[in-house]
Design a protein around this motif. Structure first.
Motif, mmCIF file in Angstrom:
data_model
loop_
_atom_site.group_PDB
_atom_site.id
_atom_site.type_symbol
_atom_site.label_atom_id
_atom_site.label_comp_id
_atom_site.label_asym_id
_atom_site.label_seq_id
_atom_site.Cartn_x
_atom_site.Cartn_y
_atom_site.Cartn_z
ATOM 1 N N PRO A 155 0.820 -1.204 0.000
ATOM 2 C CA PRO A 155 0.000 0.000 0.000
ATOM 3 C C PRO A 155 0.860 1.263 0.000
ATOM 4 C CG PRO A 155 0.235 -0.790 2.223
ATOM 5 C CD PRO A 155 0.992 -1.754 1.342
ATOM 6 N N GLY A 156 0.220 2.402 -0.207
ATOM 7 C CA GLY A 156 0.899 3.673 -0.031
ATOM 8 C C GLY A 156 1.912 4.033 -1.089
ATOM 9 N N LEU A 157 1.694 3.564 -2.315
ATOM 10 C CA LEU A 157 2.599 3.920 -3.406
ATOM 11 C C LEU A 157 2.000 5.052 -4.226
ATOM 12 C CD1 LEU A 157 3.584 0.373 -4.723
ATOM 13 C CD2 LEU A 157 4.868 1.848 -3.172
ATOM 14 N N ARG A 158 2.842 5.897 -4.785
ATOM 15 C CA ARG A 158 2.378 6.902 -5.734
ATOM 16 C C ARG A 158 1.885 6.164 -6.980
ATOM 17 N NH1 ARG A 158 1.277 10.855 -2.640
ATOM 18 N NH2 ARG A 158 3.022 11.493 -1.354
ATOM 19 N N PRO A 159 0.859 6.672 -7.650
ATOM 20 C CA PRO A 159 0.311 5.967 -8.825
ATOM 21 C C PRO A 159 1.358 5.625 -9.890
ATOM 22 C CG PRO A 159 -1.202 7.675 -8.150
ATOM 23 C CD PRO A 159 0.046 7.844 -7.302
ATOM 24 N N ALA A 160 2.304 6.516 -10.147
ATOM 25 C CA ALA A 160 3.327 6.224 -11.152
ATOM 26 C C ALA A 160 4.194 5.043 -10.710
ATOM 27 C CB ALA A 160 4.195 7.454 -11.402
ATOM 28 N N GLU A 161 4.564 4.995 -9.435
ATOM 29 C CA GLU A 161 5.364 3.882 -8.919
ATOM 30 C C GLU A 161 4.533 2.599 -8.900
ATOM 31 O OE1 GLU A 161 8.364 1.496 -7.044
ATOM 32 O OE2 GLU A 161 8.315 3.142 -8.477
ATOM 33 N N ALA A 162 3.250 2.708 -8.557
ATOM 34 C CA ALA A 162 2.371 1.528 -8.557
ATOM 35 C C ALA A 162 2.249 0.964 -9.973
ATOM 36 C CB ALA A 162 0.999 1.893 -8.004
ATOM 37 N N SER A 163 2.094 1.822 -10.962
ATOM 38 C CA SER A 163 2.009 1.362 -12.354
ATOM 39 C C SER A 163 3.326 0.745 -12.809
ATOM 40 C CB SER A 163 1.642 2.523 -13.277
ATOM 41 O OG SER A 163 0.353 2.974 -12.986
ATOM 42 N N ARG A 164 4.441 1.386 -12.461
ATOM 43 C CA ARG A 164 5.743 0.840 -12.819
ATOM 44 C C ARG A 164 5.950 -0.532 -12.199
ATOM 45 N NH1 ARG A 164 10.284 -0.745 -10.986
ATOM 46 N NH2 ARG A 164 9.726 -0.210 -8.853
ATOM 47 N N LEU A 165 5.614 -0.648 -10.909
ATOM 48 C CA LEU A 165 5.773 -1.923 -10.219
ATOM 49 C C LEU A 165 4.853 -2.979 -10.813
ATOM 50 C CD1 LEU A 165 7.237 -3.392 -7.921
ATOM 51 C CD2 LEU A 165 5.410 -2.625 -6.385
ATOM 52 N N ARG A 166 3.607 -2.622 -11.088
ATOM 53 C CA ARG A 166 2.673 -3.562 -11.714
ATOM 54 C C ARG A 166 3.211 -4.053 -13.043
ATOM 55 N NH1 ARG A 166 -1.870 -0.475 -13.861
ATOM 56 N NH2 ARG A 166 -0.246 -0.115 -15.390
ATOM 57 N N ASP A 167 3.655 -3.130 -13.905
ATOM 58 C CA ASP A 167 4.152 -3.517 -15.228
ATOM 59 C C ASP A 167 5.404 -4.378 -15.124
ATOM 60 O OD1 ASP A 167 2.064 -2.039 -16.236
ATOM 61 O OD2 ASP A 167 3.300 -0.298 -16.788
ATOM 62 N N ARG A 168 6.304 -4.020 -14.214
ATOM 63 C CA ARG A 168 7.536 -4.795 -14.054
ATOM 64 C C ARG A 168 7.236 -6.195 -13.515
ATOM 65 N NH1 ARG A 168 11.798 -5.966 -10.509
ATOM 66 N NH2 ARG A 168 13.778 -6.103 -11.612
ATOM 67 N N LEU A 169 6.376 -6.279 -12.499
ATOM 68 C CA LEU A 169 6.047 -7.584 -11.928
ATOM 69 C C LEU A 169 5.318 -8.459 -12.940
ATOM 70 C CD1 LEU A 169 4.902 -6.542 -8.341
ATOM 71 C CD2 LEU A 169 7.106 -7.496 -9.040
ATOM 72 N N THR A 170 4.435 -7.854 -13.715
ATOM 73 C CA THR A 170 3.715 -8.614 -14.738
ATOM 74 C C THR A 170 4.692 -9.150 -15.781
ATOM 75 O OG1 THR A 170 1.738 -7.284 -14.394
ATOM 76 C CG2 THR A 170 1.875 -8.498 -16.452
ATOM 77 N N ALA A 171 5.598 -8.296 -16.260
ATOM 78 C CA ALA A 171 6.580 -8.736 -17.259
ATOM 79 C C ALA A 171 7.494 -9.820 -16.697
ATOM 80 C CB ALA A 171 7.403 -7.537 -17.732
ATOM 81 N N LEU A 172 7.976 -9.625 -15.486
ATOM 82 C CA LEU A 172 8.846 -10.638 -14.881
ATOM 83 C C LEU A 172 8.089 -11.936 -14.620
ATOM 84 C CD1 LEU A 172 10.863 -8.430 -12.386
ATOM 85 C CD2 LEU A 172 11.775 -9.653 -14.363
ATOM 86 N N GLY A 173 6.836 -11.835 -14.210
ATOM 87 C CA GLY A 173 6.025 -13.027 -13.987
ATOM 88 C C GLY A 173 5.827 -13.815 -15.265
ATOM 89 N N GLU A 174 5.580 -13.119 -16.370
ATOM 90 C CA GLU A 174 5.399 -13.798 -17.656
ATOM 91 C C GLU A 174 6.689 -14.452 -18.106
ATOM 92 O OE1 GLU A 174 3.910 -10.687 -20.167
ATOM 93 O OE2 GLU A 174 1.878 -10.825 -19.325
ATOM 94 N N ASP A 175 7.822 -13.728 -17.955
ATOM 95 C CA ASP A 175 9.122 -14.285 -18.343
ATOM 96 C C ASP A 175 9.459 -15.528 -17.534
ATOM 97 O OD1 ASP A 175 9.396 -12.249 -20.134
ATOM 98 O OD2 ASP A 175 10.836 -11.094 -18.929
ATOM 99 N N ARG A 176 9.251 -15.475 -16.218
ATOM 100 C CA ARG A 176 9.583 -16.604 -15.350
ATOM 101 C C ARG A 176 8.630 -17.789 -15.595
ATOM 102 N NH1 ARG A 176 12.748 -12.946 -14.804
ATOM 103 N NH2 ARG A 176 14.201 -12.648 -13.120
ATOM 104 N N ALA A 177 7.361 -17.500 -15.869
ATOM 105 C CA ALA A 177 6.395 -18.586 -16.105
ATOM 106 C C ALA A 177 6.734 -19.311 -17.401
ATOM 107 C CB ALA A 177 4.981 -18.019 -16.148
ATOM 108 N N GLU A 178 7.223 -18.594 -18.403
ATOM 109 C CA GLU A 178 7.603 -19.231 -19.669
ATOM 110 C C GLU A 178 8.799 -20.160 -19.472
ATOM 111 O OE1 GLU A 178 8.310 -16.078 -22.432
ATOM 112 O OE2 GLU A 178 6.194 -15.543 -22.547
ATOM 113 N N GLY A 179 9.649 -19.842 -18.510
ATOM 114 C CA GLY A 179 10.837 -20.647 -18.256
ATOM 115 C C GLY A 179 10.569 -21.906 -17.472
ATOM 116 N N LEU A 180 9.330 -22.095 -16.974
ATOM 117 C CA LEU A 180 9.035 -23.293 -16.191
ATOM 118 C C LEU A 180 8.910 -24.534 -17.018
ATOM 119 C CD1 LEU A 180 6.487 -21.944 -13.559
ATOM 120 C CD2 LEU A 180 8.890 -22.465 -13.244
#
Length: 180
Positions: A155-180
């Protein structure tokens, strides 16, 4: 216990100088703190609850003159003051860190919690902001994994940081899931 300053927070150390089990990576993790504006959001939520309950108890006390209403009102005000202090400390206890393969989220005062969420286990990442959060320009990032009990939030993130974190986590999650 003594503490070292790293990344704006104090790292708990045992008397022997070894890291606490809740801080297993003090030299390799750069903790990010959340916005202190979350303190105001939580204090406003608390104030709204206290005002409503105080009115109810005050009216009950005024109409009945029964001492339990006065006692309840006093206890409510004591609880509100205690909770206000803990809100400040609790918000300062929140932190997150992005590592190569996982996200670490820590929070808690009495019961400290360190959640480690592997990117490969994330199913989706959600960003939300209620009316109070939006008024203070804040958002919450919610991570959803296969195990419902392991969901973590920041909680308590600025919207720009929340969007950046969401996009980064989503991209990393997709990359790691493909490697399974």
């Amino acid at each position: 216990m003594t503490g070292d300053q790293v990344g704006g927070g104090s790292l708990p150390r045992s008397d022997a100088g070894h890291p606490s089990p809740l801080e297993p990576w003090p030299d390799t993790v750069r903790w990010q703190s959340i916005s202190r504006d979350l303190i105001w959001v939580e204090l406003l939520r608390l104030s709204a609850m206290v005002v409503v309950l105080s009115i109810i108890l005050g009216v009950g006390w005024a109409f009945t003159s029964a001492w339990p209403f006065g006692l309840a009102l006093g206890l409510l005000l004591f609880f509100a003051l205690w909770r206000a202090v803990t809100i400040v400390r609790a918000v300062r206890a929140w932190g997150y860190a992005e590592r190569e393969n996982d996200l670490l989220v820590r929070h808690g005062l009495l019961v400290r919690r360190l959640s480690i969420v592997p990117y490969s286990r994330m199913q989706f990442v959600d960003v939300s902001a209620g009316p109070l959060e939006r008024a203070f320009d804040l958002a919450t990032v919610q991570l959803h994994t296969a195990a419902a009990a392991s969901d973590a939030r920041v909680p308590g993130l600025r919207p720009a940081e929340a969007s950046r974190l969401r996009d980064r986590l989503t991209a990393l999650g997709e990359d790691r899931a493909e490697g399974l």
